[in-house]
Design a protein around this motif. Structure first.
Motif, PDB file in Angstrom:
ATOM      1  N   LEU A  27      -8.111  17.029  11.610  1.00 17.61           N
ATOM      2  CA  LEU A  27      -7.182  17.047  10.683  1.00 17.61           C
ATOM      3  C   LEU A  27      -8.110  17.642   9.528  1.00 17.61           C
ATOM      4  O   LEU A  27      -7.594  18.703   8.818  1.00 17.61           O
ATOM      5  CB  LEU A  27      -6.343  15.968  10.032  1.00 17.61           C
ATOM      6  N   LYS A  28      -9.342  17.029   9.155  1.00 15.48           N
ATOM      7  CA  LYS A  28     -10.072  17.678   8.130  1.00 15.48           C
ATOM      8  C   LYS A  28     -10.496  19.066   8.369  1.00 15.48           C
ATOM      9  O   LYS A  28     -10.469  20.113   7.570  1.00 15.48           O
ATOM     10  CB  LYS A  28     -11.446  16.920   8.201  1.00 15.48           C
ATOM     11  N   LYS A  29     -10.606  19.497   9.860  1.00 10.77           N
ATOM     12  CA  LYS A  29     -10.911  20.929  10.040  1.00 10.77           C
ATOM     13  C   LYS A  29      -9.824  21.742   9.712  1.00 10.77           C
ATOM     14  O   LYS A  29      -9.980  22.818   9.113  1.00 10.77           O
ATOM     15  CB  LYS A  29     -11.261  21.054  11.587  1.00 10.77           C
ATOM     16  N   GLU A  30      -8.461  21.297  10.060  1.00 12.44           N
ATOM     17  CA  GLU A  30      -7.493  22.106   9.729  1.00 12.44           C
ATOM     18  C   GLU A  30      -7.175  22.223   8.525  1.00 12.44           C
ATOM     19  O   GLU A  30      -6.679  23.197   7.696  1.00 12.44           O
ATOM     20  CB  GLU A  30      -6.293  21.245  10.488  1.00 12.44           C
ATOM     21  N   GLU A  36      -3.210  27.366   2.178  1.00 10.60           N
ATOM     22  CA  GLU A  36      -2.140  26.907   1.441  1.00 10.60           C
ATOM     23  C   GLU A  36      -2.615  25.176   0.880  1.00 10.60           C
ATOM     24  O   GLU A  36      -2.606  25.297  -0.265  1.00 10.60           O
ATOM     25  CB  GLU A  36      -0.777  26.572   2.132  1.00 10.60           C
ATOM     26  N   VAL A  37      -3.095  24.623   1.727  1.00 12.89           N
ATOM     27  CA  VAL A  37      -3.777  23.259   1.409  1.00 12.89           C
ATOM     28  C   VAL A  37      -4.940  23.504   0.273  1.00 12.89           C
ATOM     29  O   VAL A  37      -5.007  22.853  -0.647  1.00 12.89           O
ATOM     30  CB  VAL A  37      -4.149  22.463   2.673  1.00 12.89           C
ATOM     31  N   GLN A  38      -5.799  24.606   0.590  1.00 15.06           N
ATOM     32  CA  GLN A  38      -7.060  24.585  -0.209  1.00 15.06           C
ATOM     33  C   GLN A  38      -6.553  25.067  -1.793  1.00 15.06           C
ATOM     34  O   GLN A  38      -6.942  24.512  -2.794  1.00 15.06           O
ATOM     35  CB  GLN A  38      -7.897  25.756   0.008  1.00 15.06           C
ATOM     36  N   HIS A  71       2.087  17.565   1.504  1.00 18.95           N
ATOM     37  CA  HIS A  71       1.870  18.608   2.626  1.00 18.95           C
ATOM     38  C   HIS A  71       1.975  17.765   3.914  1.00 18.95           C
ATOM     39  O   HIS A  71       1.028  16.898   3.786  1.00 18.95           O
ATOM     40  CB  HIS A  71       0.816  19.464   2.157  1.00 18.95           C
ATOM     41  N   PRO A  72       2.391  18.201   4.801  1.00 20.86           N
ATOM     42  CA  PRO A  72       2.251  17.596   6.110  1.00 20.86           C
ATOM     43  C   PRO A  72       0.705  17.036   6.542  1.00 20.86           C
ATOM     44  O   PRO A  72       0.591  16.181   7.197  1.00 20.86           O
ATOM     45  CB  PRO A  72       2.789  18.369   7.119  1.00 20.86           C
ATOM     46  N   ILE A  74      -2.028  16.836   4.556  1.00 23.13           N
ATOM     47  CA  ILE A  74      -2.561  15.883   3.686  1.00 23.13           C
ATOM     48  C   ILE A  74      -1.824  14.541   3.993  1.00 23.13           C
ATOM     49  O   ILE A  74      -2.411  13.393   4.118  1.00 23.13           O
ATOM     50  CB  ILE A  74      -2.291  16.422   2.276  1.00 23.13           C
ATOM     51  N   TYR A  75      -0.408  14.522   4.004  1.00 25.82           N
ATOM     52  CA  TYR A  75       0.123  13.318   4.417  1.00 25.82           C
ATOM     53  C   TYR A  75      -0.360  12.488   5.476  1.00 25.82           C
ATOM     54  O   TYR A  75      -0.693  11.479   5.629  1.00 25.82           O
ATOM     55  CB  TYR A  75       1.614  13.563   4.636  1.00 25.82           C
ATOM     56  N   GLU A  76      -0.544  13.377   6.759  1.00 24.50           N
ATOM     57  CA  GLU A  76      -1.000  12.642   7.981  1.00 24.50           C
ATOM     58  C   GLU A  76      -2.447  12.029   7.923  1.00 24.50           C
ATOM     59  O   GLU A  76      -2.819  11.161   8.136  1.00 24.50           O
ATOM     60  CB  GLU A  76      -0.973  13.721   9.116  1.00 24.50           C
ATOM     61  N   TYR A  77      -3.184  13.008   7.145  1.00 23.20           N
ATOM     62  CA  TYR A  77      -4.629  12.501   7.029  1.00 23.20           C
ATOM     63  C   TYR A  77      -4.592  11.098   5.916  1.00 23.20           C
ATOM     64  O   TYR A  77      -5.405  10.454   6.602  1.00 23.20           O
ATOM     65  CB  TYR A  77      -5.360  13.887   6.029  1.00 23.20           C
ATOM     66  N   ARG A  78      -4.007  11.096   4.977  1.00 20.61           N
ATOM     67  CA  ARG A  78      -3.880  10.124   4.021  1.00 20.61           C
ATOM     68  C   ARG A  78      -3.444   8.878   4.867  1.00 20.61           C
ATOM     69  O   ARG A  78      -3.953   7.785   4.752  1.00 20.61           O
ATOM     70  CB  ARG A  78      -3.058  10.100   2.886  1.00 20.61           C
ATOM     71  N   LYS A  79      -2.427   8.897   5.792  1.00 26.38           N
ATOM     72  CA  LYS A  79      -1.708   8.028   6.759  1.00 26.38           C
ATOM     73  C   LYS A  79      -2.888   7.340   7.612  1.00 26.38           C
ATOM     74  O   LYS A  79      -3.057   6.292   7.506  1.00 26.38           O
ATOM     75  CB  LYS A  79      -0.507   8.256   7.342  1.00 26.38           C
TER      76      LYS A  79
END
Length: 110
Positions: A27-30, A36-38, A71-72, A74-79
């Motif tokens: 996820l970090k690489k993605e 958009e996330v950046q 954002h999907p 970031i949401y998944e990473y944080r989870k």
């Protein structure tokens, strides 16, 4: 004590090979590649810096945080990161229980 240090390294290696760590790294690489996330991160950091200078929470900061966190990726990473943190807390709690054993000399007022 050397055996404990060796087993600690083994435990760290086990954690590094776990599914959750592999997923977080992926996820970090993605996240790093996603424009958009950046942009969302940059926008959030801009408003966060303003907050740190003025100590005033603005509507823009709240919106920037909400957009970023929803954002999907970031949401998944944080989870996943929260799951990892909970596991680490459990691990730390178990270690502290070893130290709080009633037969421990340190706890007997000696």
């Amino acid at each position: 004590m050397l055996d404990v240090l060796i087993k600690t390294d083994d435990t760290i290696d086990l954690i590094d090979q776990s599914d959750i760590i592999k997923s977080l790294k992926k996820l970090k690489k993605e996240i790093d590649k996603n424009d958009e996330v950046q942009m969302l991160i940059s926008n959030f950091n801009k408003h966060k810096k303003k907050y740190e200078n003025d100590l005033i929470i603005t509507k823009q900061l709240s919106l920037a945080k909400e957009e970023l966190y929803n954002h999907p990726l970031i949401y998944e990473y944080r989870k996943l990161f929260n799951e990892l943190n909970l596991s680490i807390l459990l691990f730390n709690t178990k270690i502290l229980k070893l130290l709080n054993n009633k037969s421990n000399v340190c706890n007997n007022g000696v």
